[in-house]
Design an enzyme around this catalytic site. Structure first.
Site, PDB file in Angstrom:
ATOM      1  N   ARG A  58       0.856  -1.179   0.000  1.00 23.58           N
ATOM      2  CA  ARG A  58       0.000   0.000   0.000  1.00 23.58           C
ATOM      3  C   ARG A  58       0.894   1.231   0.000  1.00 23.58           C
ATOM      4  O   ARG A  58       2.108   1.122   0.110  1.00 23.58           O
ATOM      5  CB  ARG A  58      -1.039   0.004   1.142  1.00 23.58           C
ATOM      6  CG  ARG A  58      -0.695  -0.667   2.430  1.00 23.58           C
ATOM      7  CD  ARG A  58       0.405  -0.023   3.220  1.00 23.58           C
ATOM      8  NE  ARG A  58       0.199   1.410   3.317  1.00 23.58           N
ATOM      9  CZ  ARG A  58       1.144   2.306   3.499  1.00 23.58           C
ATOM     10  NH1 ARG A  58       2.417   1.915   3.617  1.00 23.58           N
ATOM     11  NH2 ARG A  58       0.899   3.587   3.577  1.00 23.58           N
ATOM     12  N   GLY A  59       0.251   2.411  -0.128  1.00 21.73           N
ATOM     13  CA  GLY A  59       1.033   3.636  -0.319  1.00 21.73           C
ATOM     14  C   GLY A  59       1.100   3.891  -1.816  1.00 21.73           C
ATOM     15  O   GLY A  59       1.444   2.980  -2.593  1.00 21.73           O
ATOM     16  N   ALA A  60       0.756   5.118  -2.228  1.00 15.33           N
ATOM     17  CA  ALA A  60       0.559   5.398  -3.654  1.00 15.33           C
ATOM     18  C   ALA A  60       1.743   4.986  -4.544  1.00 15.33           C
ATOM     19  O   ALA A  60       1.560   4.241  -5.520  1.00 15.33           O
ATOM     20  CB  ALA A  60       0.218   6.876  -3.823  1.00 15.33           C
ATOM     21  N   ARG A  98      -7.332  -0.706  -7.008  1.00 16.09           N
ATOM     22  CA  ARG A  98      -7.686   0.369  -6.058  1.00 16.09           C
ATOM     23  C   ARG A  98      -7.938   1.647  -6.874  1.00 16.09           C
ATOM     24  O   ARG A  98      -7.240   1.880  -7.868  1.00 16.09           O
ATOM     25  CB  ARG A  98      -6.580   0.605  -5.006  1.00 16.09           C
ATOM     26  CG  ARG A  98      -6.546  -0.478  -3.919  1.00 16.09           C
ATOM     27  CD  ARG A  98      -5.623  -0.120  -2.778  1.00 16.09           C
ATOM     28  NE  ARG A  98      -6.257   0.765  -1.808  1.00 16.09           N
ATOM     29  CZ  ARG A  98      -5.605   1.320  -0.774  1.00 16.09           C
ATOM     30  NH1 ARG A  98      -4.318   1.057  -0.597  1.00 16.09           N
ATOM     31  NH2 ARG A  98      -6.227   2.098   0.079  1.00 16.09           N
ATOM     32  N   GLN A 205      -2.005   2.500   9.821  1.00 20.18           N
ATOM     33  CA  GLN A 205      -0.711   2.623   9.119  1.00 20.18           C
ATOM     34  C   GLN A 205       0.310   3.351   9.990  1.00 20.18           C
ATOM     35  O   GLN A 205       1.509   3.072   9.922  1.00 20.18           O
ATOM     36  CB  GLN A 205      -0.882   3.410   7.814  1.00 20.18           C
ATOM     37  CG  GLN A 205      -1.551   2.669   6.681  1.00 20.18           C
ATOM     38  CD  GLN A 205      -3.051   2.881   6.679  1.00 20.18           C
ATOM     39  OE1 GLN A 205      -3.645   3.206   7.698  1.00 20.18           O
ATOM     40  NE2 GLN A 205      -3.679   2.687   5.539  1.00 20.18           N
ATOM     41  N   ASP A 246      -2.174  10.875  -2.367  1.00 19.67           N
ATOM     42  CA  ASP A 246      -2.566   9.818  -3.307  1.00 19.67           C
ATOM     43  C   ASP A 246      -2.961  10.388  -4.657  1.00 19.67           C
ATOM     44  O   ASP A 246      -2.904   9.701  -5.668  1.00 19.67           O
ATOM     45  CB  ASP A 246      -3.714   8.990  -2.723  1.00 19.67           C
ATOM     46  CG  ASP A 246      -3.194   8.116  -1.596  1.00 19.67           C
ATOM     47  OD1 ASP A 246      -3.060   8.630  -0.467  1.00 19.67           O
ATOM     48  OD2 ASP A 246      -2.862   6.952  -1.864  1.00 19.67           O
ATOM     49  N   ASN A 256      -5.559  12.386   0.338  1.00 23.56           N
ATOM     50  CA  ASN A 256      -4.622  11.576   1.134  1.00 23.56           C
ATOM     51  C   ASN A 256      -5.436  10.822   2.177  1.00 23.56           C
ATOM     52  O   ASN A 256      -6.667  10.959   2.255  1.00 23.56           O
ATOM     53  CB  ASN A 256      -3.540  12.468   1.759  1.00 23.56           C
ATOM     54  CG  ASN A 256      -2.424  11.643   2.380  1.00 23.56           C
ATOM     55  OD1 ASN A 256      -1.906  10.715   1.762  1.00 23.56           O
ATOM     56  ND2 ASN A 256      -2.043  11.935   3.612  1.00 23.56           N
ATOM     57  N   LYS A 257      -4.746  10.045   2.978  1.00 19.42           N
ATOM     58  CA  LYS A 257      -5.385   9.174   3.971  1.00 19.42           C
ATOM     59  C   LYS A 257      -6.426   9.923   4.802  1.00 19.42           C
ATOM     60  O   LYS A 257      -6.196  11.064   5.206  1.00 19.42           O
ATOM     61  CB  LYS A 257      -4.292   8.593   4.873  1.00 19.42           C
ATOM     62  CG  LYS A 257      -4.742   7.656   5.962  1.00 19.42           C
ATOM     63  CD  LYS A 257      -5.609   6.529   5.486  1.00 19.42           C
ATOM     64  CE  LYS A 257      -5.003   5.707   4.378  1.00 19.42           C
ATOM     65  NZ  LYS A 257      -6.018   4.841   3.685  1.00 19.42           N
TER      66      LYS A 257
HETATM   67  O1  MRU Z   1      -4.504   3.163   2.109  1.00 21.83           O
HETATM   68  P1  MRU Z   1      -3.035   3.396   1.979  1.00 21.83           P
HETATM   69  O2  MRU Z   1      -2.227   2.871   3.104  1.00 21.83           O
HETATM   70  O3  MRU Z   1      -2.522   2.944   0.613  1.00 21.83           O
HETATM   71  O4  MRU Z   1      -2.894   4.975   1.994  1.00 21.83           O
HETATM   72  C1  MRU Z   1      -1.621   5.553   1.938  1.00 21.83           C
HETATM   73  C2  MRU Z   1      -1.632   7.024   2.026  1.00 21.83           C
HETATM   74  O5  MRU Z   1      -2.665   7.658   2.113  1.00 21.83           O
HETATM   75  C3  MRU Z   1      -0.312   7.715   1.908  1.00 21.83           C
HETATM   76  O6  MRU Z   1      -0.287   8.878   2.651  1.00 21.83           O
HETATM   77  C4  MRU Z   1      -0.062   8.059   0.430  1.00 21.83           C
HETATM   78  O7  MRU Z   1      -0.321   6.968  -0.392  1.00 21.83           O
HETATM   79  C5  MRU Z   1       1.333   8.518   0.201  1.00 21.83           C
HETATM   80  S1  MRU Z   1       2.507   7.209   0.426  1.00 21.83           S
HETATM   81  C6  MRU Z   1       4.006   7.860   0.029  1.00 21.83           C
END
Ligand code: MRU
Length: 354
Positions: A58-60, A98, A205, A246, A256-257
């Site tokens: 996970r993470g963009a 996703r 996270q 994201d 973002n999250k």
């Molecule tokens: O649902 P996730 O864990 O994929 O969400 C991640 C985030 O929101 C991060 O802040 C974003 O992807 C940047 S990661 C460098």
């Protein structure tokens, strides 16, 4: 460039979470951290798509990198019949994994363009693997460049604390991290007192990944419940809230999250800087504003339970959007590898991203 050597852990880039072996991909299962370090080996695009949906990775940026390797695997293991149809199907499957992080679609577009230039399966196997490795390497390079840019304009002389949300570190990227990359660099420069890490409900996270990653790398971290952020900012030690993204739209709005938007409101109230750190692969100039961003909603069970243990009445209705949109007007700086957009708006975004 060798197609079998992806970025390694030789530099201090943090915990490696994606390993490419030429005919297989290994992903560190982030669902099990910090309790267990378990790697999943994948030989096909369907498995990679499943791992993205299930949040093994996970993470963009990490999602984009993994999807690129997924396309490379599709070529490597294509049956030899209609190999082009197989690769196209793999791209479709990965794209459905996703919806919010645009890095996924960005990486797939690059892989698709590479695939269109291939005249044989043999050529596709080589070129798609090389392209995926390049995407991986360039993400790491972008993170290092963003840390440089951020340090230039922060221009601090004395150490200060920062607050961050979710996980934007080596685990979420090709290495080093975006927001956590800036934080790493502050630490390297002895400008960091402490990182407050929001635990980041509901998937945690912050507690399961960020606190683990920072502690492992010897960076002083204090874990806090999300609801403690206002009280922390009121104390005056935190100078910047630093987060990732994201998807960033043409006017500078940032998805973002979930919980990022409330932090931006809090930061403005307390006159604390609010910085978004993301590579240009996160910028989507085709969308005018954040209202156009598809926001993923996940299962209610992620809120009703923790690791299968009920923490709410069984069957209670849940609203679980996993991202929110922070309006550009609440953001002080968007840091990318191409440079920094201060007080983002459409003019500033166009100047860097056309
Ligand atoms: O649902 P996730 O864990 O994929 O969400 C991640 C985030 O929101 C991060 O802040 C974003 O992807 C940047 S990661 C460098």
């Amino acid at each position: 460039m060798s197609t079998s050597s992806a970025p390694s852990a030789q530099r201090a880039i943090g915990t490696v979470a994606i390993r490419w072996h030429g005919s297989s991909l290994e992903l560190l299962d982030q669902r099990l951290l910090p309790a267990e370090e378990h790697w999943i080996t994948l030989e096909g695009a369907s498995g990679v798509a499943q791992c993205i949906s299930d949040m093994v990775v996970r993470g963009a940026p990490a999602i984009g990198i993994s999807a690129a390797y997924g396309v490379a695997l599709a070529a490597r293991h294509a049956g030899g019949g209609d190999w082009q149809a197989e690769i196209r199907q793999a791209i479709r499957e990965l794209a459905a994994s996703r919806p919010t992080a645009v890095n996924l679609f960005w990486a797939l577009q690059i892989m698709e363009a590479e695939f269109h230039g291939c005249h044989s399966l043999d050529e596709a196997v080589k070129r798609l693997a090389a392209k995926a490795v390049q995407i991986h390497r360039e993400d790491l390079a972008a993170n290092l460049a963003m840390a440089d840019h951020a340090l230039e304009f922060i221009a601090a002389e004395t150490p200060f604390s920062v607050l961050t949300h979710c996980n934007t570190g080596a685990l979420a990227t090709g290495g080093y991290g975006t927001a956590l990359g800036v934080i790493r660099r502050l630490h390297e420069q002895k400008l960091l007192n402490r990182v407050y890490a929001d635990e980041t409900r509901p998937w945690l996270q912050g507690s399961r990944l960020t606190a683990w990653e920072l502690a492992r790398d010897g960076i002083p971290v204090t874990l806090n419940a999300d609801g403690a952020a206002a009280a922390i900012l009121a104390r005056g030690d935190v100078k910047w809230v630093v987060v990732g993204a994201d998807r960033i739209t043409a006017n500078g709005d940032v998805a973002n999250k979930i919980g990022t938007y409330s932090l931006a409101v809090l930061a403005r109230h307390h006159r604390v800087g609010f910085m978004v750190v993301a590579p240009s692969s996160t910028v989507d100039m085709s969308l005018a504003t954040g209202e156009d961003i598809p926001i993923e909603e996940r299962e209610g069970s992620e809120v009703r339970q923790i690791r299968g243990v009920p923490i709410a009445p069984e069957g209670v209705q849940v609203f679980n959007p996993v991202f929110d949109v922070t309006p550009a007007s609440l953001i002080d700086a968007i840091v990318t590898e191409r440079g920094v957009v201060h007080n983002p708006n459409i003019t500033g975004m166009r100047a860097l991203f056309g």
